[in-house]
Enzyme design. Structure first.
Site, PDB file in Angstrom:
ATOM      1  N   GLU A  95       0.834  -1.201   0.000  1.00  0.00           N
ATOM      2  CA  GLU A  95       0.000   0.000   0.000  1.00  0.00           C
ATOM      3  C   GLU A  95       0.870   1.253   0.000  1.00  0.00           C
ATOM      4  O   GLU A  95       1.847   1.336   0.733  1.00  0.00           O
ATOM      5  CB  GLU A  95      -0.904   0.015   1.246  1.00  0.00           C
ATOM      6  CG  GLU A  95      -1.896  -1.146   1.296  1.00  0.00           C
ATOM      7  CD  GLU A  95      -2.963  -1.059   0.213  1.00  0.00           C
ATOM      8  OE1 GLU A  95      -3.124   0.025  -0.388  1.00  0.00           O
ATOM      9  OE2 GLU A  95      -3.634  -2.079  -0.021  1.00  0.00           O
ATOM     10  N   ARG A 105     -17.524  -0.539   5.967  1.00  0.00           N
ATOM     11  CA  ARG A 105     -18.569  -1.123   5.121  1.00  0.00           C
ATOM     12  C   ARG A 105     -19.331  -2.184   5.915  1.00  0.00           C
ATOM     13  O   ARG A 105     -20.518  -2.406   5.711  1.00  0.00           O
ATOM     14  CB  ARG A 105     -17.839  -1.716   3.906  1.00  0.00           C
ATOM     15  CG  ARG A 105     -18.535  -2.660   3.009  1.00  0.00           C
ATOM     16  CD  ARG A 105     -17.566  -3.109   1.892  1.00  0.00           C
ATOM     17  NE  ARG A 105     -16.413  -3.856   2.401  1.00  0.00           N
ATOM     18  CZ  ARG A 105     -16.448  -5.154   2.711  1.00  0.00           C
ATOM     19  NH1 ARG A 105     -17.545  -5.856   2.578  1.00  0.00           N
ATOM     20  NH2 ARG A 105     -15.366  -5.770   3.159  1.00  0.00           N
ATOM     21  N   CYS A 158      -7.727  -2.370   8.308  1.00  0.00           N
ATOM     22  CA  CYS A 158      -6.352  -2.391   7.788  1.00  0.00           C
ATOM     23  C   CYS A 158      -5.802  -0.977   7.638  1.00  0.00           C
ATOM     24  O   CYS A 158      -4.685  -0.685   8.069  1.00  0.00           O
ATOM     25  CB  CYS A 158      -6.300  -3.118   6.444  1.00  0.00           C
ATOM     26  SG  CYS A 158      -6.475  -4.906   6.636  1.00  0.00           S
ATOM     27  N   HIS A 184      -1.369  -5.729   1.477  1.00  0.00           N
ATOM     28  CA  HIS A 184      -2.576  -6.556   1.366  1.00  0.00           C
ATOM     29  C   HIS A 184      -2.265  -7.786   0.511  1.00  0.00           C
ATOM     30  O   HIS A 184      -1.538  -7.684  -0.495  1.00  0.00           O
ATOM     31  CB  HIS A 184      -3.712  -5.764   0.711  1.00  0.00           C
ATOM     32  CG  HIS A 184      -4.642  -5.114   1.684  1.00  0.00           C
ATOM     33  ND1 HIS A 184      -4.827  -3.754   1.739  1.00  0.00           N
ATOM     34  CD2 HIS A 184      -5.476  -5.649   2.633  1.00  0.00           C
ATOM     35  CE1 HIS A 184      -5.710  -3.477   2.692  1.00  0.00           C
ATOM     36  NE2 HIS A 184      -6.118  -4.598   3.247  1.00  0.00           N
TER      37      HIS A 184
HETATM   38  N1  PCA Z   1      -8.483  -7.088   6.013  1.00  0.00           N
HETATM   39  C1  PCA Z   1      -9.374  -6.017   6.413  1.00  0.00           C
HETATM   40  C2  PCA Z   1      -9.221  -5.921   7.904  1.00  0.00           C
HETATM   41  C3  PCA Z   1      -8.515  -7.159   8.323  1.00  0.00           C
HETATM   42  C4  PCA Z   1      -8.014  -7.772   7.078  1.00  0.00           C
HETATM   43  O1  PCA Z   1      -7.284  -8.754   7.009  1.00  0.00           O
HETATM   44  C5  PCA Z   1      -9.104  -4.705   5.671  1.00  0.00           C
HETATM   45  O2  PCA Z   1      -8.653  -4.752   4.521  1.00  0.00           O
HETATM   46  O3  PCA Z   1      -9.356  -3.648   6.223  1.00  0.00           O
END
Ligand code: PCA
Length: 229
Positions: A95, A105, A158, A184
């Site tokens: 990111e 959401r 996240c 991610h």
């Molecule tokens: N993904 C979520 C929160 C925890 C995770 O593994 C997110 O993208 O915010």
């Protein structure tokens, strides 16, 4: 005490350099969170002079930040790599930017669903990752692992943790010596379910490469960041 013994004691007391890798517990209707499995599998691994330490974060606004802070205080890492699941993506995505907004959401694992609330009241709108995101993407693509720079970590837990991390690093003035960011990863394949995914073993390898690349680079490289599908 003789000279030799004192030298030995000094060496033993010097804190080991660590890389903190965190994953999240499952959330929403996702029975498995690959980020947790990746962190678990990398725990204890030696990467050059650094040792990987894994941490598990609750998928809860507020508590997740506090737990990350506690882990940083406990392990005093040189690098912090927070991981999370981005269901629907098919690439490993470092990111670029953390936003000062919670806008959920769905409810988190404690039933909270903040809407349009800043992560830190009065904090700057955004922080940049201090991981070498372009170098990481280039290194992954060179190994044929699908990867791209992502321009948003969303506005759920996240991004909340990512913003909290970068805010703490900036405030402590530790940004130069302690680097951190967020990656991610896609969901793992499930038999009979048609959606974007990546086998867990590939994601584990990808995060290891991301760590190696981070330890090898002080800045970043001017490479293209690729495209998130
Ligand atoms: N993904 C979520 C929160 C925890 C995770 O593994 C997110 O993208 O915010």
């Amino acid at each position: 005490m003789n000279q030799k013994k004192r030298g030995k004691e000094k060496r033993a007391r010097r804190p080991e350099r660590t890389v903190l890798v965190t994953g999240f517990e499952p959330f929403g209707d996702e029975p498995l969170n690959p980020s947790r499995e990746i962190a678990r599998q990398l725990h204890g691994l030696q990467v050059g002079a650094h040792r990987v330490v894994a941490g598990l974060l609750p998928c809860v606004f507020g508590d997740s930040r506090l737990e990350l802070r506690r882990l940083i205080k406990q392990h005093r890492p040189a690098v912090v790599v927070c991981l999370g699941l981005a269901a629907g993506r098919s690439e490993v995505t470092p990111e670029r930017v953390a936003l000062n907004i919670d806008d959920a959401r769905i409810a988190d694992n404690a039933g909270e669903q903040p809407i349009d609330r800043p992560v830190v009241r009065g904090g700057p709108a955004a922080y940049w990752s201090t991981l070498p995101i372009k170098a990481i993407v280039a290194a992954l693509q060179a190994r044929r692992i699908p990867a791209a720079v992502s321009q948003t970590a969303g506005t759920f837990v996240c991004n909340h943790v990512f913003y909290g991390l970068m805010h703490d690093l900036a405030r402590k003035g530790a940004g130069k010596s302690l680097r951190g960011g967020f990656i991610h990863v896609p969901a793992v394949p499930v038999a009979g379910r048609k959606r974007s995914s990546l086998p867990l073993a590939i994601s584990v390898e990808a995060v290891l490469i991301a760590i190696q690349t981070t330890l090898a680079f002080r800045g970043d490289v001017p490479a293209p960041g690729g495209q998130v599908s």
